[in-house]
Design an enzyme around this catalytic site. Structure first.
Site, short mmCIF file in Angstrom:
data_model
loop_
_atom_site.label_atom_id
_atom_site.label_comp_id
_atom_site.label_asym_id
_atom_site.label_seq_id
_atom_site.Cartn_x
_atom_site.Cartn_y
_atom_site.Cartn_z
N PRO A 11 3.81 -2.52 13.01
CA PRO A 11 3.25 -1.82 14.15
C PRO A 11 1.78 -1.44 14.01
CG PRO A 11 4.73 -0.40 12.90
CD PRO A 11 4.91 -1.79 12.37
N ASN A 12 1.10 -1.60 15.12
CA ASN A 12 -0.31 -1.22 15.30
C ASN A 12 -1.30 -2.17 14.64
OD1 ASN A 12 0.29 1.29 16.75
ND2 ASN A 12 1.13 1.98 14.80
N ARG A 19 -8.83 -0.33 15.41
CA ARG A 19 -8.06 0.80 14.94
C ARG A 19 -8.66 1.38 13.65
NH1 ARG A 19 -2.56 0.06 11.52
NH2 ARG A 19 -2.03 2.26 11.50
N TYR A 24 -9.40 0.66 7.97
CA TYR A 24 -8.82 -0.69 7.96
C TYR A 24 -9.85 -1.81 8.11
CZ TYR A 24 -4.56 2.03 8.52
OH TYR A 24 -3.54 2.93 8.35
N ASN A 76 3.27 -6.91 5.62
CA ASN A 76 2.61 -5.63 5.85
C ASN A 76 3.42 -4.95 6.94
OD1 ASN A 76 1.09 -3.41 6.33
ND2 ASN A 76 -0.87 -4.48 6.55
N ALA A 79 3.52 1.27 9.17
CA ALA A 79 4.19 2.57 9.00
C ALA A 79 5.67 2.44 8.63
CB ALA A 79 4.02 3.39 10.27
N HIS A 82 7.07 3.10 5.07
CA HIS A 82 7.36 4.42 4.54
C HIS A 82 8.63 5.04 5.12
CE1 HIS A 82 3.26 3.75 3.35
NE2 HIS A 82 2.83 3.81 4.60
N ASP A 89 16.85 -2.94 2.94
CA ASP A 89 18.11 -3.68 2.85
C ASP A 89 17.91 -5.16 3.17
OD1 ASP A 89 19.48 -1.40 2.17
OD2 ASP A 89 20.39 -1.09 4.14
N GLU A 100 4.60 -7.18 -0.82
CA GLU A 100 4.15 -6.08 0.04
C GLU A 100 2.62 -6.11 0.10
OE1 GLU A 100 4.81 -2.27 -1.81
OE2 GLU A 100 4.54 -1.18 0.07
N HIS A 102 -0.94 -4.32 1.89
CA HIS A 102 -1.61 -3.29 2.71
C HIS A 102 -3.11 -3.46 2.61
CE1 HIS A 102 2.15 -1.14 3.17
NE2 HIS A 102 2.32 -1.22 1.86
N LEU A 103 -3.78 -3.22 3.73
CA LEU A 103 -5.24 -3.23 3.71
C LEU A 103 -5.78 -2.03 2.93
CD1 LEU A 103 -4.60 -3.93 7.22
CD2 LEU A 103 -6.63 -5.14 6.46
N SER A 104 -5.27 -0.86 3.26
CA SER A 104 -5.67 0.37 2.57
C SER A 104 -4.80 0.54 1.33
CB SER A 104 -5.51 1.57 3.51
OG SER A 104 -4.14 1.81 3.77
N ARG A 109 -3.66 8.03 -0.05
CA ARG A 109 -3.79 8.67 1.26
C ARG A 109 -2.78 9.82 1.38
NH1 ARG A 109 -3.81 4.09 5.62
NH2 ARG A 109 -4.35 5.91 6.91
N ARG A 113 2.62 8.72 2.87
CA ARG A 113 2.44 7.27 2.66
C ARG A 113 2.73 6.86 1.22
NH1 ARG A 113 -0.20 5.63 7.47
NH2 ARG A 113 -1.42 7.34 8.32
C1 DQA Z 1 -1.04 -0.04 6.22
C2 DQA Z 1 -0.84 1.32 5.54
C3 DQA Z 1 0.23 2.11 6.25
O1 DQA Z 1 0.39 3.39 5.62
C4 DQA Z 1 -0.14 2.34 7.70
O2 DQA Z 1 0.92 2.99 8.38
C5 DQA Z 1 -0.53 1.11 8.41
C6 DQA Z 1 -1.34 0.12 7.71
C7 DQA Z 1 -2.20 -0.82 5.58
O3 DQA Z 1 -2.25 -2.04 5.76
O4 DQA Z 1 -3.09 -0.22 4.96
O5 DQA Z 1 -0.29 0.95 9.59
O6 DQA Z 1 0.14 -0.80 6.05
#
Ligand code: DQA
Length: 146
Positions: A11-12, A19, A24, A76, A79, A82, A89, A100, A102-104, A109, A113
């Site tokens: 999501p997002n 964003r 990011y 990725n 959210a 978390h 599962d 896994e 993640h950009l950040s 943080r 998270r």
């Molecule tokens: C994220 C980190 C997550 O905590 C956050 O909810 C995101 C982006 C990242 O790529 O840094 O939406 O997955």
């Protein structure tokens, strides 16, 4: 097994570039897809990159990657990382290695998270390198690290 690496985004992430760019970066998801396609070609791989705002769709795509015989999955889950026992599962239910991504760096943080359900079952994690996190994860696949 095929040479296809599924790259699944939660999501997002469709809003990347707009964003919270201070967290990011300004690179869009389409730009990341283009960069990954080029790198995958150099590495003798192919990518199938997707994004959804829906948790169950990510579960369906994990199952699909298994049925398709994907080489690996870069996930990725944003959210849902978390919060989602369903994703934990699903990763445990398939044999395809999941990295896994993640950009950040969520561990640096907010406290909420710091917990990663995805990380509990992932074969590896690449985080905190901005859009390069995806490329580094793809290179792990090519190097046979997962
Ligand atoms: C994220 C980190 C997550 O905590 C956050 O909810 C995101 C982006 C990242 O790529 O840094 O939406 O997955």
């Amino acid at each position: 097994m095929t040479d296809t690496v599924y790259v699944l985004n939660g999501p997002n992430l469709n809003l990347l570039g707009l964003r919270e760019p201070e967290i990011y970066g300004s690179t869009t998801l389409d730009e990341i897809a283009g960069m990954l396609e080029d790198r995958a070609r150099e590495l003798g791989l192919a990518i199938d990159m997707r994004q959804t705002n829906h948790e169950g769709m990510l579960v369906d795509w994990l199952h699909e990657a298994q049925a398709h015989g994907a080489r690996a999955i870069l996930l990725n889950a944003a959210a849902y990382t978390h919060t989602s026992i369903a994703l934990l599962d699903a990763i445990k239910a398939i044999t395809i290695p999941v990295i896994e991504v993640h950009l950040s760096d969520p561990k640096t943080r907010e406290d909420f998270r710091h917990l990663s359900y995805v990380g509990m079952a992932a074969a590896a994690t690449v985080e905190g390198h901005g859009s390069d996190s995806y490329r580094m994860a793809l290179e792990k696949v090519a190097a046979g690290e997962v």
